[in-house]
Design a protein around this motif. Structure first.
Motif, PDB file in Angstrom:
ATOM      1  N   THR A  45     -50.262  81.855 -37.301  1.00  0.00           N
ATOM      2  CA  THR A  45     -49.687  80.513 -37.341  1.00  0.00           C
ATOM      3  C   THR A  45     -49.990  79.842 -36.008  1.00  0.00           C
ATOM      4  OG1 THR A  45     -47.896  81.147 -38.840  1.00  0.00           O
ATOM      5  CG2 THR A  45     -47.572  79.153 -37.520  1.00  0.00           C
ATOM      6  N   SER A  58     -49.542  76.664 -33.551  1.00  0.00           N
ATOM      7  CA  SER A  58     -48.672  75.511 -33.304  1.00  0.00           C
ATOM      8  C   SER A  58     -48.806  75.046 -31.867  1.00  0.00           C
ATOM      9  CB  SER A  58     -47.217  75.860 -33.620  1.00  0.00           C
ATOM     10  OG  SER A  58     -46.747  76.883 -32.756  1.00  0.00           O
ATOM     11  N   GLN A  75     -42.224  70.713 -32.339  1.00  0.00           N
ATOM     12  CA  GLN A  75     -43.321  71.573 -32.778  1.00  0.00           C
ATOM     13  C   GLN A  75     -44.271  70.826 -33.716  1.00  0.00           C
ATOM     14  OE1 GLN A  75     -42.655  74.881 -35.619  1.00  0.00           O
ATOM     15  NE2 GLN A  75     -43.540  76.223 -34.057  1.00  0.00           N
ATOM     16  N   VAL A 107     -47.217  72.028 -36.191  1.00  0.00           N
ATOM     17  CA  VAL A 107     -47.828  73.217 -36.783  1.00  0.00           C
ATOM     18  C   VAL A 107     -49.159  72.817 -37.405  1.00  0.00           C
ATOM     19  CG1 VAL A 107     -47.558  75.148 -38.373  1.00  0.00           C
ATOM     20  CG2 VAL A 107     -45.547  74.171 -37.252  1.00  0.00           C
ATOM     21  N   GLU A 124     -46.280  73.848 -44.152  1.00  0.00           N
ATOM     22  CA  GLU A 124     -47.331  73.568 -43.183  1.00  0.00           C
ATOM     23  C   GLU A 124     -48.716  73.712 -43.811  1.00  0.00           C
ATOM     24  OE1 GLU A 124     -46.798  78.059 -42.709  1.00  0.00           O
ATOM     25  OE2 GLU A 124     -45.630  76.320 -43.352  1.00  0.00           O
TER      26      GLU A 124
END
Length: 389
Positions: free
Chosen positions: A258, A260, A342, A344, A353
């Motif tokens: 992930t 971000s 944040q 993403v 996301e």
């Protein structure tokens, strides 16, 4: 949780979170698909951008039988980190570190007699038997030995070296060109040619420990190609080898990375305001802009300028204007998330996301490239490093 960056605040700008629990689950899913064949976890290119050593450890803990790398340097780095077991590396050039690989008990791939000459010379110097695998070019047209006279010559020379106690032929292998395109005629043709080339080598006296041709897509869709070992690369990291084969969820996989970043700035601008180099985006009316502090130096594709998707404040946004070296902008449409909120870029997708595949589509490339290109300025933060319980 562990982090690769030496700068404690680096993850405040951006981070690539690597879910080792998801990786272990992917290995188990791939082992089930392999139907009794061993699984090679391919960790080349720093584990497809995820971190070779942590991912290799997690893969072995989940039952991977082999590790695979492209280069000898990658394989030697795994050994230096204390990784045990079988490791195969396959991309060699003349003058490569053959002796170091032999002394580290690494299997080396040979595609021609020049490589066999170099590895036998290194084996003599080291006073050790080299573990070698013969690669057949069954139709990909890259590395590998051509069928016919070339293959016969390589097999004969390898058996002679084996009789002299210099090498042990541990494997026969090849690689598909179009396994990610279901029904492509080259797949059956390559599989048939591989069977023929293996049969010839075995008729001549080669007794390999493993025979392998299946990459990630073949592991997932072509059980006839599994033989003794399957080589799983992109699927290990929870990414589908091809949209035509299905989503990761369709294939029983979960994306591991992930990516971000923290918004560096949120500001109001009037309509008609140019955004980023070249003013390829001009605000259609009064709005808010968010500055995402990653750019093409971090591996964000410049080709995603104007198209790359980002989740900010619960909504999908799109890169506004050009991706710059260190940053890009999103039009927040009047929303005002705070600086530090944040953003993403991609992840598994189950929180709304985007995914690496979404970025691949936005950039006109493949998801392999999206995760592999994330640069070293982005720290890898490892989570779920231990099995629960």
């Amino acid at each position: 949780m562990s982090e690769t960056s030496a700068v404690p605040t680096a993850s405040l700008r951006a981070r690539a979170e690597i879910d080792l629990g998801a990786l272990r689950a992917n290995v188990r899913a791939l082992r089930a698909r392999a139907e009794g064949a061993g699984v090679m976890a391919v960790v080349k290119s720093d584990g497809y951008g995820h971190g070779a050593v942590p991912c290799a450890r997690a893969a072995l803990a989940a039952g991977a039988a082999w590790l695979g790398t492209a280069t000898a340097e990658e394989a030697l780095a795994l050994r230096a980190a204390g990784l045990p077991g079988r490791i195969l590396c396959w991309l060699w050039v003349p003058g490569g570190p053959w002796r170091q690989a032999i002394e580290a008990d690494i299997d080396v791939s040979l595609s021609g007699t020049w490589a066999l000459r170099e590895v036998t010379a290194a084996a003599r110097e080291a006073g050790r038997v080299a573990r070698v695998q013969l690669k057949a070019d069954t139709g990909l047209g890259r590395n590998g030995c051509q069928p016919g006279e070339n293959w016969a010559a390589l097999v004969t020379a390898a058996l002679r070296a084996e009789a002299e106690g210099l090498v042990r032929v541990t494997g026969l292998w090849s690689h598909f060109a179009c396994a990610d395109e279901p029904g492509h005629p080259s797949v059956a043709a390559q599989l048939g040619r591989f069977r023929e080339m293996v049969a010839y080598a075995e008729d001549q006296g080669v007794r390999p420990e493993v025979r392998h041709i299946a990459n990630s897509p073949a592991t997932l869709t072509l059980s006839d190609s599994h033989f003794d070992l399957v080589r799983t690369g992109i699927a290990l990291y929870g990414i589908s080898p091809s949209p035509e084969l299905g989503t990761p969820a369709d294939l029983g996989l979960r994306p591991v990375m992930t990516l971000s970043a923290s918004l560096a700035l949120v500001k109001h601008v009037p309509g008609g305001h140019g955004v980023s180099y070249g003013h390829h985006y001009v605000t259609p009316g009064p709005t808010t802009l968010g500055l995402v502090p990653v750019g093409y130096a971090d591996g964000i594709p410049r080709h995603a300028s104007g198209t790359g998707p980002v989740l900010v404040d619960g909504k999908w946004r799109t890169v506004a204007g050009r991706v710059a070296m260190d940053q890009f902008v999103v039009d927040l449409g009047g929303d005002e998330p705070p600086a530090g909120a944040q953003a993403v870029l991609f992840g598994p997708g189950d929180r709304g996301e985007p995914t690496a595949e979404d970025w691949a589509k936005a950039s006109g490339t493949i998801a392999y490239e999206i995760v592999t290109r994330i640069g070293t300025r982005v720290p890898r933060v490892y989570v779920n490093g231990q099995e629960p319980g």
